[in-house]
Design a protein around this motif. Structure first.
Motif, PDB file in Angstrom:
ATOM      1  N   ALA A  41    -109.102  31.830 -35.156  1.00 33.07           N
ATOM      2  CA  ALA A  41    -109.856  32.939 -34.583  1.00 33.07           C
ATOM      3  C   ALA A  41    -109.246  33.299 -33.245  1.00 33.07           C
ATOM      4  N   PRO A  42    -109.335  34.560 -32.876  1.00 29.91           N
ATOM      5  CA  PRO A  42    -108.803  34.950 -31.563  1.00 29.91           C
ATOM      6  C   PRO A  42    -109.669  34.368 -30.451  1.00 29.91           C
ATOM      7  N   ALA A  43    -109.175  34.440 -29.234  1.00 30.44           N
ATOM      8  CA  ALA A  43    -109.929  33.984 -28.086  1.00 30.44           C
ATOM      9  C   ALA A  43    -111.282  34.666 -28.086  1.00 30.44           C
ATOM     10  N   ALA A  44    -112.299  33.902 -27.649  1.00 29.63           N
ATOM     11  CA  ALA A  44    -113.658  34.425 -27.751  1.00 29.63           C
ATOM     12  C   ALA A  44    -113.973  35.449 -26.671  1.00 29.63           C
ATOM     13  N   VAL A  45    -113.118  35.579 -25.693  1.00 37.06           N
ATOM     14  CA  VAL A  45    -113.437  36.502 -24.604  1.00 37.06           C
ATOM     15  C   VAL A  45    -112.554  37.741 -24.677  1.00 37.06           C
ATOM     16  N   GLY A  46    -113.208  38.852 -24.758  1.00 37.90           N
ATOM     17  CA  GLY A  46    -112.546  40.142 -24.575  1.00 37.90           C
ATOM     18  C   GLY A  46    -111.437  40.452 -25.542  1.00 37.90           C
ATOM     19  N   GLY A  47    -110.986  41.680 -25.482  1.00 38.09           N
ATOM     20  CA  GLY A  47    -109.853  42.091 -26.295  1.00 38.09           C
ATOM     21  C   GLY A  47    -110.255  42.525 -27.690  1.00 38.09           C
ATOM     22  N   ILE A  48    -109.337  43.245 -28.312  1.00 41.52           N
ATOM     23  CA  ILE A  48    -109.578  43.717 -29.675  1.00 41.52           C
ATOM     24  C   ILE A  48    -108.868  42.767 -30.622  1.00 41.52           C
ATOM     25  N   PRO A  49    -109.592  42.085 -31.493  1.00 40.87           N
ATOM     26  CA  PRO A  49    -108.916  41.223 -32.467  1.00 40.87           C
ATOM     27  C   PRO A  49    -107.995  42.080 -33.335  1.00 40.87           C
ATOM     28  N   VAL A  50    -106.824  41.582 -33.602  1.00 39.61           N
ATOM     29  CA  VAL A  50    -105.858  42.368 -34.362  1.00 39.61           C
ATOM     30  C   VAL A  50    -106.437  42.659 -35.749  1.00 39.61           C
ATOM     31  N   PRO A  51    -106.448  43.925 -36.149  1.00 42.23           N
ATOM     32  CA  PRO A  51    -107.029  44.252 -37.454  1.00 42.23           C
ATOM     33  C   PRO A  51    -106.141  43.750 -38.594  1.00 42.23           C
ATOM     34  N   GLN A  52    -106.756  43.548 -39.741  1.00 44.64           N
ATOM     35  CA  GLN A  52    -106.019  43.046 -40.899  1.00 44.64           C
ATOM     36  C   GLN A  52    -104.853  43.956 -41.275  1.00 44.64           C
ATOM     37  N   GLN A  53    -105.092  45.275 -41.235  1.00 44.54           N
ATOM     38  CA  GLN A  53    -104.013  46.175 -41.676  1.00 44.54           C
ATOM     39  C   GLN A  53    -102.830  46.099 -40.718  1.00 44.54           C
ATOM     40  N   GLU A  54    -103.135  45.765 -39.454  1.00 42.86           N
ATOM     41  CA  GLU A  54    -102.066  45.619 -38.477  1.00 42.86           C
ATOM     42  C   GLU A  54    -101.256  44.364 -38.800  1.00 42.86           C
ATOM     43  N   LEU A  55    -101.957  43.292 -39.139  1.00 45.93           N
ATOM     44  CA  LEU A  55    -101.263  42.062 -39.526  1.00 45.93           C
ATOM     45  C   LEU A  55    -100.433  42.298 -40.782  1.00 45.93           C
ATOM     46  N   GLN A  56    -100.996  43.092 -41.673  1.00 46.56           N
ATOM     47  CA  GLN A  56    -100.275  43.419 -42.903  1.00 46.56           C
ATOM     48  C   GLN A  56     -98.975  44.154 -42.561  1.00 46.56           C
ATOM     49  N   ARG A  57     -99.084  45.100 -41.640  1.00 51.54           N
ATOM     50  CA  ARG A  57     -97.911  45.882 -41.250  1.00 51.54           C
ATOM     51  C   ARG A  57     -96.848  44.965 -40.628  1.00 51.54           C
ATOM     52  N   ILE A  58     -97.308  44.022 -39.803  1.00 50.07           N
ATOM     53  CA  ILE A  58     -96.346  43.131 -39.138  1.00 50.07           C
ATOM     54  C   ILE A  58     -95.716  42.175 -40.152  1.00 50.07           C
ATOM     55  N   GLN A  59     -96.553  41.692 -41.067  1.00 49.86           N
ATOM     56  CA  GLN A  59     -96.003  40.824 -42.110  1.00 49.86           C
ATOM     57  C   GLN A  59     -94.931  41.580 -42.905  1.00 49.86           C
ATOM     58  N   ASP A  60     -95.262  42.825 -43.284  1.00 46.94           N
ATOM     59  CA  ASP A  60     -94.290  43.643 -44.021  1.00 46.94           C
ATOM     60  C   ASP A  60     -93.019  43.850 -43.198  1.00 46.94           C
ATOM     61  N   GLY A  61     -93.230  44.168 -41.911  1.00 46.99           N
ATOM     62  CA  GLY A  61     -92.087  44.454 -41.042  1.00 46.99           C
ATOM     63  C   GLY A  61     -91.167  43.250 -40.921  1.00 46.99           C
ATOM     64  N   LEU A  62     -91.770  42.073 -40.711  1.00 43.17           N
ATOM     65  CA  LEU A  62     -90.967  40.867 -40.553  1.00 43.17           C
ATOM     66  C   LEU A  62     -90.221  40.549 -41.853  1.00 43.17           C
ATOM     67  N   ARG A  63     -90.897  40.774 -42.967  1.00 46.75           N
ATOM     68  CA  ARG A  63     -90.265  40.466 -44.247  1.00 46.75           C
ATOM     69  C   ARG A  63     -89.162  41.460 -44.569  1.00 46.75           C
ATOM     70  N   GLU A  64     -89.359  42.678 -44.109  1.00 46.73           N
ATOM     71  CA  GLU A  64     -88.318  43.691 -44.325  1.00 46.73           C
ATOM     72  C   GLU A  64     -87.057  43.275 -43.561  1.00 46.73           C
ATOM     73  N   ILE A  65     -87.259  42.812 -42.317  1.00 46.54           N
ATOM     74  CA  ILE A  65     -86.101  42.353 -41.533  1.00 46.54           C
ATOM     75  C   ILE A  65     -85.425  41.179 -42.233  1.00 46.54           C
ATOM     76  N   ALA A  66     -86.256  40.243 -42.707  1.00 42.96           N
ATOM     77  CA  ALA A  66     -85.702  39.057 -43.371  1.00 42.96           C
ATOM     78  C   ALA A  66     -84.873  39.464 -44.581  1.00 42.96           C
ATOM     79  N   SER A  67     -85.391  40.396 -45.370  1.00 44.39           N
ATOM     80  CA  SER A  67     -84.642  40.762 -46.574  1.00 44.39           C
ATOM     81  C   SER A  67     -83.362  41.504 -46.184  1.00 44.39           C
ATOM     82  N   ARG A  68     -83.415  42.246 -45.065  1.00 48.72           N
ATOM     83  CA  ARG A  68     -82.220  42.937 -44.605  1.00 48.72           C
ATOM     84  C   ARG A  68     -81.124  41.928 -44.248  1.00 48.72           C
ATOM     85  N   TYR A  69     -81.515  40.757 -43.764  1.00 48.81           N
ATOM     86  CA  TYR A  69     -80.511  39.757 -43.403  1.00 48.81           C
ATOM     87  C   TYR A  69     -80.311  38.733 -44.512  1.00 48.81           C
TER      88      TYR A  69
END
Lengths: 250, 564
Positions: A41-69
């Motif tokens: 879980a994210p820190a309990a104080v303040g901030g916007i917890p990263v949304p699932q779709q954002e994590l999905q985008r980052i997962q996709d992005g990282l995997r795209e880089i990996a496949s490129r290499y």
């Protein structure tokens, strides 16, 4: 871009995941990637917890880089360095994480072990724990901090110069006295690039860095680098570069 | 089982019936509270009723022997305050029957019950009051009053149609033909500084927090309704009252109904020798973010410490608790454990004692049934079970959730490291753990008395003519009886933390050591001198350096030379 706070995976859970995934192959590990973990879980104080779709985008992005290499093919040393620079730049630009959160072990444990569990074992086939757990040498954490200190674009270099290599990054980033001081870290890098752009170096550039960094650290004990102007800092560092280059060599 | 708890503003006809047909002599009592209550225009009654139960059976007088060993009526109505000795039944009349009186301002209740007696259903009704002791006409009274049949000097109830008719006039819920059960009317209930609405909310919330094991699952063991003036006050759902949903999850997992097993759910078998005392299940969960607390008005005001208690045990409190359950599956206690070490994580646990050992745990409960206290158990073997179970529960949750052991010195950033980081500025090495190769402080870490100690006093810059230099002053204390003590000094240019590099500054070199009025020349980056005898000696060590270096010192003392 939005600023998010990221889930933190407790160390005991991280250890458990490492044990569970220890015998899994790289392609099999892809299937273990997830956007959340019941123990994270994210820190309990303040901030916007990263949304699932954002994590999905980052997962996709990282995997795209990996496949490129060429994931999951074995990386040679040169590709490792380019991959590191690309990943660092991507993480820094896309995570939207603040240094306070990026200095937390659990965040990187989560990203490394939950979001993209195949990435670190691919980059570090030994699967050393310090690369998987979110400690400073973690496969992803170190790259984000490189980009924070010396980026954002780690592949960038002035004309006539090449981007920093692994050893040069390590020289700067594993000296906590320097890595936390963006101004000094960048000034040291720029001093090395200036020397490189001026023509043939009598030594390998990485050796110049090895000679320069201890001098910068030593200077920190009696010079407050942060309050020097850019020109003053550049002049000081150029002096150290000359000292290194003029040092008698065997 | 069906339970109803209904708060009603009593109709005029009911109040009249109470004044004239039941408590006709209330004004003659020495304690005026009952009379006062009956004069209230907004008199409230709290009807507590159960159905599909067995009612209060057995004889109606204490001296009569029961044909079937059932003394429920006598126990409940007459033996107020007698401890319960029944095992296994969730219902123990020890505290419960007293609380019914305590909840009434005039300490007065009316009991209407239909039970099997001598093979036939029989209805009974009696009013009871517990007041203070008093003396009247030279006779001491216990303060306990019963209003029953007029034609008896004994406290015996109205029976049969007479009882049911009066019950109906008093607004008691009907006991259907062929059904058994009990109604209790708590007169003028005292909600403890809560409004009647807050009081009923508190009751419905408390039902959830303390009876939830009875309410969850498909085969609900109990149905409970709470109403206020006929309008239902719904018992909230467990998932609407976090973190209760996590206790329910742990309970389901414990019962093997958890659905998909998860690595995070941990099951423990609590054992004593080969005997299983019970099972414990814990589940971690993340603190919900930005959750809007459900507005619950049970009279509790978080900002007011004098306001009545909240029904929820987790008002403004993180959840790191284990629910204790035994056979009746009523929550005995939310037993606090250590908070999860990571912020944002909480945990919920459920311990369920094995049915075979229910008696041991039942005996450990005080009349309030809200904890297990081994000291209350008189049978040695039973007491040890309770002790062991509680200890193992605490151990299990502490092992899982307690604070991790303090990091070892090597991992931690000790203050020595900070001292070192700062010491470059004056040229004094830090002392203590965390400083690699630290040798100041001599004997620390090595055994035996034969160690010299070195106390670092101060350090700073100094000029040797035109040459910039640094000095270090220290007190060398040789061990008792020592002839010669070797002091070793190293210098380097201070880098990060405790690291140094002697080669960075070409001018860096040790110059001298002054002690006992002597001056001994030193040279290089590592050198030493000898101290004779076992008297403490002040020494000043000097090293020249460039103007742009800070010196990191490393000084050690030994009984053997290490620079030879």
């Amino acid at each position: 871009m939005s600023i998010y706070i990221y889930p933190r995976l407790p160390r005991d859970v991280a250890h458990r995941i490492i044990a569970e995934l220890a015998d899994k192959g790289l392609t099999e590990l892809v299937g273990y990637g997830a956007l959340s973990h019941t123990s994270a879980a994210p820190a309990a104080v303040g901030g916007i917890p990263v949304p699932q779709q954002e994590l999905q985008r980052i997962q996709d992005g990282l995997r795209e880089i990996a496949s490129r290499y060429g994931f999951p093919a074995k990386l040679d040393q040169r590709s490792q360095q380019i991959l590191d620079r690309t990943l660092g730049t991507y993480l820094y630009k896309e995570l939207g994480i603040v240094p306070g959160d990026a200095a937390v072990e659990g965040v990187w444990s989560f990203l490394t072990l939950v979001l993209v569990p195949e990435l670190a074992p691919w980059r570090f086939p030994q699967r050393t724990e310090s690369r998987l757990i979110g400690v400073p040498r973690n496969a992803l954490r170190r790259l984000w901090w490189r980009a924070w200190a010396l980026g954002p674009d780690l592949n960038a270099a002035p004309a006539g110069c090449s981007p920093l290599g692994e050893d040069e990054f390590v020289q700067i980033m594993e000296r906590s006295g320097l890595s936390g001081n963006r101004k000094a870290a960048r000034a040291a890098r720029d001093a090395v690039w200036r020397a490189e752009a001026n023509g043939l170096l009598p030594i390998l550039r990485t050796e110049l860095m090895r000679g320069l960094i201890p001098r910068v650290l030593a200077a920190r004990s009696h010079v407050v680098l942060e309050i020097l102007s850019d020109d003053e800092l550049a002049a000081l560092l150029d002096g150290y570069v000359r000292q290194v280059l003029e040092q008698p060599r065997l | 089982m069906v339970f109803n708890i209904a708060a009603e503003t009593l109709a005029a006809s009911v109040v009249t019936c109470l004044r004239e047909s039941v408590f006709h002599n209330a004004s003659e009592l020495p304690d005026p509270t009952l009379a006062h209550s009956l004069q209230r225009t907004d008199l409230v009654g709290l009807y507590v009723s159960d159905r599909n139960t067995k009612g209060l059976g057995g004889p109606v007088q204490g001296h009569l022997e029961s044909t079937d060993g059932n003394y429920d009526w006598v126990d409940f109505i007459l033996n107020v305050g007698k401890a319960n000795t029944d095992g296994m039944t969730g219902g123990t009349y020890g505290f419960g029957k007293t609380i019914a009186y305590i909840a009434s301002r005039p300490r007065t209740i009316i009991v209407h019950s239909r039970a099997m007696h001598n093979g036939a259903p029989v209805s009974r009704l009696i009013a009871c009051s517990i007041g203070s002791q008093f003396a009247l006409d030279g006779i001491l009274h216990t303060g306990r009053h019963w209003w029953g049949r007029n034609d008896s000097s004994e406290p015996v109830p109205l029976e049969g149609i007479e009882a049911d008719t009066l019950a109906a006039r008093l607004g008691m819920p009907d006991i259907a033909e062929g059904s058994l059960g009990t109604n209790i009317l708590i007169l003028d209930p005292d909600f403890g500084h809560r409004t009647i609405h807050q009081g009923m909310t508190f009751i419905s919330e408390s039902v959830l927090w303390h009876l939830w094991p009875k309410l969850v699952g498909d085969d609900r063991a109990m149905d409970i309704r709470t109403t206020l003036d006929g309008a239902e006050i719904a018992i909230p759902k467990p998932d609407s009252r976090p973190p209760l949903n996590h206790f329910v999850a742990a309970y389901s997992a414990l019962k093997g109904e958890g659905g998909e097993p998860s690595a995070a759910v941990r099951q423990h078998e609590i054992m004593r020798y080969k005997e299983r005392l019970g099972r414990l299940t814990t589940v971690p969960f993340t603190t919900p973010h930005f959750s809007t607390p459900v507005p619950i008005d049970d009279g509790h005001k978080p900002e007011d410490p004098d306001s009545p208690a909240a029904a929820s045990p987790f008002t403004n409190r993180v959840c790191n608790h284990t629910v204790l359950l035994r056979s009746p599956e009523l929550v005995v206690e939310y037993r606090e454990g250590p908070p999860a070490p990571k912020e944002g994580i909480e945990w919920a646990g459920v311990f369920r004692a094995d049915d075979d050992l229910d008696e041991s745990f039942a005996h450990a409960e005080p009349p309030t049934h809200d904890s297990w206290q081994p000291s209350l158990v008189t049978i040695h073997e039973q007491r040890l079970r309770v002790v062991k179970a509680l200890r193992d529960i605490d151990h299990a949750v502490s092992t899982q959730w307690g604070k991790p052991k303090p990091a070892t010195a090597a991992e931690s950033t000790s203050t020595a490291a900070v001292a070192n980081a700062l010491s470059h500025l004056v040229g004094t090495p830090g002392q203590g753990k965390g400083r690699p190769g630290a040798s100041g402080g001599g004997g620390a870490g090595k055994r035996g008395p034969k160690r010299a100690s070195i106390e670092l006093l101060d350090a700073g810059p100094r000029m040797l003519g035109n040459q910039t230099a640094s000095y270090l002053r220290c007190l060398v204390t040789p061990p008792k009886g020592a002839d010669v003590t070797f002091v070793t000094v190293s210098v380097g240019v201070a880098l990060d933390g405790a690291t140094s590099d002697a080669t960075l500054d070409p001018q860096l070199e040790l110059v001298s050591a002054e002690f006992d009025g002597d001056r001994e020349a030193l040279k290089g980056h590592r050198s030493g001198f000898k101290v004779f005898g076992d008297e403490p000696v002040h020494a000043v060590i000097c090293a020249k350096r460039s103007s742009a270096s800070s010196v990191l010192w490393d000084v050690s003392a030994d009984l053997e030379s290490s620079t030879a």
